[in-house]
Write a protein that holds these residues in place. Structure first.
Motif, PDB file in Angstrom:
ATOM      1  N   PRO A 185       0.816  -1.221   0.000  1.00  0.00           N
ATOM      2  CA  PRO A 185       0.000   0.000   0.000  1.00  0.00           C
ATOM      3  C   PRO A 185       0.850   1.272   0.000  1.00  0.00           C
ATOM      4  CG  PRO A 185      -0.662  -1.536   1.739  1.00  0.00           C
ATOM      5  CD  PRO A 185       0.664  -1.999   1.226  1.00  0.00           C
ATOM      6  N   PRO A 186       0.191   2.417  -0.162  1.00  0.00           N
ATOM      7  CA  PRO A 186       0.895   3.690  -0.074  1.00  0.00           C
ATOM      8  C   PRO A 186       0.981   4.165   1.373  1.00  0.00           C
ATOM      9  CG  PRO A 186      -1.375   4.117  -0.617  1.00  0.00           C
ATOM     10  CD  PRO A 186      -1.230   2.619  -0.542  1.00  0.00           C
ATOM     11  N   ILE A 241       6.004   5.085  -5.263  1.00  0.00           N
ATOM     12  CA  ILE A 241       6.525   4.746  -3.943  1.00  0.00           C
ATOM     13  C   ILE A 241       5.455   3.978  -3.174  1.00  0.00           C
ATOM     14  CG2 ILE A 241       7.297   5.622  -1.708  1.00  0.00           C
ATOM     15  CD1 ILE A 241       8.534   7.967  -3.072  1.00  0.00           C
ATOM     16  N   ALA A 242       5.826   2.820  -2.663  1.00  0.00           N
ATOM     17  CA  ALA A 242       4.951   2.029  -1.804  1.00  0.00           C
ATOM     18  C   ALA A 242       5.664   1.821  -0.474  1.00  0.00           C
ATOM     19  CB  ALA A 242       4.636   0.681  -2.450  1.00  0.00           C
ATOM     20  N   VAL A 243       4.955   2.020   0.631  1.00  0.00           N
ATOM     21  CA  VAL A 243       5.569   1.798   1.944  1.00  0.00           C
ATOM     22  C   VAL A 243       4.484   1.501   2.965  1.00  0.00           C
ATOM     23  CG1 VAL A 243       5.600   4.292   2.454  1.00  0.00           C
ATOM     24  CG2 VAL A 243       7.115   2.736   3.724  1.00  0.00           C
ATOM     25  N   ASN A 244       4.743   0.506   3.798  1.00  0.00           N
ATOM     26  CA  ASN A 244       3.753   0.113   4.797  1.00  0.00           C
ATOM     27  C   ASN A 244       4.473  -0.364   6.058  1.00  0.00           C
ATOM     28  OD1 ASN A 244       1.954  -2.526   5.841  1.00  0.00           O
ATOM     29  ND2 ASN A 244       0.785  -0.670   5.445  1.00  0.00           N
ATOM     30  N   ALA A 245       3.991   0.089   7.201  1.00  0.00           N
ATOM     31  CA  ALA A 245       4.529  -0.344   8.491  1.00  0.00           C
ATOM     32  C   ALA A 245       3.442  -1.054   9.278  1.00  0.00           C
ATOM     33  CB  ALA A 245       5.054   0.854   9.280  1.00  0.00           C
ATOM     34  N   LEU A 278       7.143  -4.140  11.521  1.00  0.00           N
ATOM     35  CA  LEU A 278       7.623  -4.654  10.247  1.00  0.00           C
ATOM     36  C   LEU A 278       7.390  -3.589   9.187  1.00  0.00           C
ATOM     37  CD1 LEU A 278       8.658  -6.991   8.416  1.00  0.00           C
ATOM     38  CD2 LEU A 278       6.242  -7.676   8.146  1.00  0.00           C
ATOM     39  N   GLY A 279       8.467  -3.145   8.555  1.00  0.00           N
ATOM     40  CA  GLY A 279       8.367  -2.148   7.492  1.00  0.00           C
ATOM     41  C   GLY A 279       8.721  -2.743   6.150  1.00  0.00           C
ATOM     42  N   ARG A 280       7.910  -2.438   5.139  1.00  0.00           N
ATOM     43  CA  ARG A 280       8.190  -2.895   3.779  1.00  0.00           C
ATOM     44  C   ARG A 280       8.047  -1.721   2.827  1.00  0.00           C
ATOM     45  NH1 ARG A 280       4.828  -8.205   2.404  1.00  0.00           N
ATOM     46  NH2 ARG A 280       3.101  -6.899   3.060  1.00  0.00           N
ATOM     47  N   ALA A 281       8.949  -1.631   1.875  1.00  0.00           N
ATOM     48  CA  ALA A 281       8.919  -0.500   0.947  1.00  0.00           C
ATOM     49  C   ALA A 281       9.349  -0.948  -0.441  1.00  0.00           C
ATOM     50  CB  ALA A 281       9.829   0.617   1.442  1.00  0.00           C
ATOM     51  N   MET A 282       8.877  -0.190  -1.431  1.00  0.00           N
ATOM     52  CA  MET A 282       9.208  -0.471  -2.827  1.00  0.00           C
ATOM     53  C   MET A 282       9.198   0.825  -3.611  1.00  0.00           C
ATOM     54  SD  MET A 282       6.995  -2.736  -5.578  1.00  0.00           S
ATOM     55  CE  MET A 282       7.311  -4.313  -4.784  1.00  0.00           C
ATOM     56  N   LEU A 305      13.237  -1.531  -6.655  1.00  0.00           N
ATOM     57  CA  LEU A 305      14.015  -1.741  -5.431  1.00  0.00           C
ATOM     58  C   LEU A 305      13.042  -2.020  -4.294  1.00  0.00           C
ATOM     59  CD1 LEU A 305      16.667   1.149  -5.510  1.00  0.00           C
ATOM     60  CD2 LEU A 305      17.089  -1.286  -5.906  1.00  0.00           C
ATOM     61  N   GLN A 306      13.376  -3.015  -3.463  1.00  0.00           N
ATOM     62  CA  GLN A 306      12.529  -3.335  -2.317  1.00  0.00           C
ATOM     63  C   GLN A 306      13.388  -3.406  -1.059  1.00  0.00           C
ATOM     64  OE1 GLN A 306       9.301  -6.254  -2.813  1.00  0.00           O
ATOM     65  NE2 GLN A 306      10.209  -6.755  -4.786  1.00  0.00           N
TER      66      GLN A 306
END
Length: 318
Positions: A194-195, A245-249, A257-261, A271-272
């Motif tokens: 998600p954003p 930009i995608a980023v979710n915590a 847990l943080g994930r980004a792309m 890039l992830q």
């Protein structure tokens, strides 16, 4: 304080959000008179261009902020994902409401899932984030611009202008519209991150101690931490216009847990980054993830992404 004026956009979803906040406030302040100041944002008026071309997220907040600064409202309710990371002087983000389901949702009258779409199927979305992730898994799909409020987008889908569209699950859920579409499939966050800010409401206020005390009753600490991480990440990386930009915590009692792309809109280069930290060490997680990605070339990749996105049109600024 006897009377509070809430600024909001007039769309069906925006009004749902404003009514929700009003109801929550009345639990804590049952004798308060709460009224709405309905504002039409630039983003609601310009529907023939992608947001990235006409100024991005601030198009849904500027007129509301102007109304607050002019003294016509004390507090504003925003979809947090629409709130820029920098706010005008005299205003601040005072509370983040409890986060709902952050997933996107696949909607179609013919096909059950993304995997069921035939080669070349037309999918409606204007989000560069969704385009990037869709094309990474289904480069054969045709992505077509999709603007308008939720009901307008659903009408265009029903008319056959698209084989499928992708929206935020939470908006469809809040408006009770999921069952209006034969096939509605929430997309796993393993498939589509998600954003920043999705499924939380951001409560922006004038810089006033009494209003701040009222707004604080709406704040959810877990959602506030997640929002800080995501917004820090975006602030460190975002270019001059909207970029993919995608980023979710995800916050729990012990860990975050943080994930980004980030990547190119066509999904060919991505890039992830994933980072998990104890909650007490997660305050700066967004900046840490951004710095790791910057070291791996994220800023250069996003500069190329901006040049690629809508390369035949000029990015306007307001």
């Amino acid at each position: 304080m006897d009377k509070l004026i809430i600024a909001t956009r007039g769309s069906q979803l925006a009004m749902w959000q404003a009514e929700y906040v009003k109801a929550q406030l009345l639990k804590s302040f049952p004798n308060m008179v709460i009224e709405f100041a309905v504002v039409t944002a630039t983003g609601d008026k310009i529907l023939d261009k992608p947001l990235a071309l006409i100024g991005g997220k601030g198009l849904f907040t500027k007129e509301i902020e102007d109304a607050m600064l002019a003294g016509r409202a004390h507090l504003a309710v925003h979809s947090l994902k629409d709130v820029p990371t920098e706010l005008p002087e005299g205003l601040r983000l005072a509370a983040i409401t409890k986060r709902d389901d952050t997933r996107d949702v696949f909607l179609s009258h013919t096909y059950r899932t993304i995997d069921d779409l035939p080669h070349g199927a037309v999918v409606g979305t204007t989000s560069l984030r969704r385009q990037m992730q869709l094309r990474a898994i289904r480069p054969d799909l045709t992505i077509k611009n999709l603007r308008g409020n939720v009901n307008t987008r659903l009408r265009k889908l029903a008319e056959g202008q698209y084989d499928a569209i992708i929206l935020a699950y939470v908006g469809m859920k809040r408006l009770g519209l999921l069952e209006s579409v034969p096939y509605h499939d929430p997309i796993s966050e393993d498939v589509m991150i998600p954003p920043s800010g999705q499924a939380s409401l951001g409560i922006e206020i004038i810089d006033d101690p009494e209003v701040a005390k009222i707004a604080e009753t709406l704040n959810d600490p877990d959602s506030q931490l997640a929002a800080k991480i995501e917004r820090d990440f975006v602030a460190r990386l975002e270019g001059s216009c909207q970029v993919p930009i995608a980023v979710n915590a995800k916050v729990n009692e012990k860990n975050v847990l943080g994930r980004a792309m980030v990547g190119l809109p066509d999904g060919t280069e991505i890039l992830q980054e994933t980072l998990e930290l104890p909650r007490e060490e997660a305050e700066e997680m967004g900046l840490k993830m951004a710095d790791i990605m910057i070291e791996n070339g994220a800023k250069e990749l996003l500069a190329r992404a901006e040049a690629m996105a809508f390369k035949e049109e000029r990015c306007e600024r307001f």
